[in-house]
Design an enzyme around this catalytic site. Structure first.
Site, PDB file in Angstrom:
ATOM      1  N   GLY A   1       4.368  -1.630   1.627  1.00  0.00           N
ATOM      2  CA  GLY A   1       3.762  -1.633   2.960  1.00  0.00           C
ATOM      3  C   GLY A   1       2.710  -2.728   3.093  1.00  0.00           C
ATOM      4  O   GLY A   1       2.026  -3.077   2.125  1.00  0.00           O
TER       5      GLY A   1
ATOM      6  N   SER B   1      -2.292   6.816   5.643  1.00  0.00           N
ATOM      7  CA  SER B   1      -2.626   6.703   4.227  1.00  0.00           C
ATOM      8  C   SER B   1      -2.690   8.109   3.645  1.00  0.00           C
ATOM      9  O   SER B   1      -3.099   9.050   4.334  1.00  0.00           O
ATOM     10  CB  SER B   1      -4.005   6.045   4.078  1.00  0.00           C
TER      11      SER B   1
ATOM     12  N   HIS C   1       5.455   5.720   4.285  1.00  0.00           N
ATOM     13  CA  HIS C   1       6.425   5.701   3.172  1.00  0.00           C
ATOM     14  C   HIS C   1       7.850   5.810   3.706  1.00  0.00           C
ATOM     15  O   HIS C   1       8.766   5.147   3.219  1.00  0.00           O
ATOM     16  CB  HIS C   1       6.183   6.886   2.225  1.00  0.00           C
TER      17      HIS C   1
END
Ligand code: PAF
Length: 282
Positions: free
Chosen positions: A149, A187, A37
């Protein structure tokens, strides 16, 4: 960095920025932020005058209530990791702020076909939930650019298609997958993995890399490669949903194609991992 919780206040802020011709970038997230992120955030700050990060765990994109309930919510820590970046606002709406009607009555955006294959086949309704919330976040924050992403490759393609089909004046910027040094794609769901599963988890990436190598070496029996890799994952303790070689547009490949993507999704214990690797020949 302002924390904005309502659509009304976000709209007010956006109007103010637009009155002084500020270029807005949106980084949509569901929180539990990691380096993947932050790569989106970092790029956003280079590309726009004002960066908005949204944090909203979207119930509409979870086809499994238990999965929704246990999704990690770590707002306090997320705000802490965002603090060093040049972010103008973090938009953290409540569910009722976003969905004033019961979910089954809400208007939804659907990108057909592309939303029904691969992830969509295993998570019915998932992408419709994604496109609906992303369209709504676009309307609220009015970005000129939005960043996603490459780890969620199918999601990226579906959002690009939505933007094209609905003539949304927004540039979609893709950012490469960020990986641990062992190859595991970062993740939010990795936090579910036990210590032992963390050791096993990079094998998904290794398997997809193995396919990429074989294709580059000229081994063209894609069905065989998919089956072999599926079996390898099973032998290493995974329960795969799919291993699939597609063109970069997620079509079935032919001998004439030169650009592919190999995608995989597999459970390791109770954690569902997905990954993909692009392959360019010549
Ligand atoms: O990729 C995600 O985290 C989510 O699907 C998104 C784009 C924030 C929509 O909820």
């Amino acid at each position: 960095m302002k924390i904005i919780q309502t659509t009304a206040l976000m709209t007010e802020q956006v109007n103010q920025w637009q009155s002084t011709h500020k270029k807005i970038a949106l980084v949509p997230t569901m929180g539990n932020l990691h380096a993947g992120h932050l790569a989106l955030v970092e790029n956003a700050t280079i590309l726009a005058d004002r960066v908005v990060v949204s944090i909203f765990v979207n119930p509409l994109q979870f086809n499994d209530t238990k999965d929704y309930e246990r999704y990690p919510r770590t707002l306090e820590n997320d705000l802490r990791v965002l603090a060093p970046y040049n972010i103008a606002a973090v938009f953290t709406p409540s569910i009722t702020e976003i969905y004033s009607q019961p979910l089954e009555q809400t208007t939804q955006v659907n990108v057909p076909i592309l939303s029904d294959i691969l992830e969509g086949a295993y998570r019915p309704g998932h992408f419709q939930g994604v496109t609906t919330i992303v369209a709504k976040l676009f309307n609220i924050t009015q970005p000129k650019i939005a960043l996603f992403g490459e780890k969620d490759y199918q999601q990226l393609l579906i959002i690009r298609r939505m933007v094209l089909d609905l003539a949304m004046p927004i540039i979609i910027k893709n950012i490469p997958t960020v990986r641990d040094s062992n190859g595991l794609a970062l993740s939010s769901r990795n936090s579910y993995l036990s210590d032992q599963e963390r050791v096993q988890a990079p094998f998904l990436f290794n398997t997809l890399s193995h396919i990429a190598t074989k294709i580059k070496q000229g081994k063209q029996s894609f069905t065989h490669l998919e089956q072999e890799s599926y079996n390898l994952l099973v032998n290493h303790g995974f329960q795969p949903d799919y291993v699939s070689i597609k063109t970069i547009n997620l079509l079935d490949p032919s001998q004439e194609d030169h650009n592919f993507v190999v995608l995989g999704a597999a459970y390791l214990g109770k954690t569902r991992l997905i990954d993909n690797i692009p392959i360019q020949l010549g």
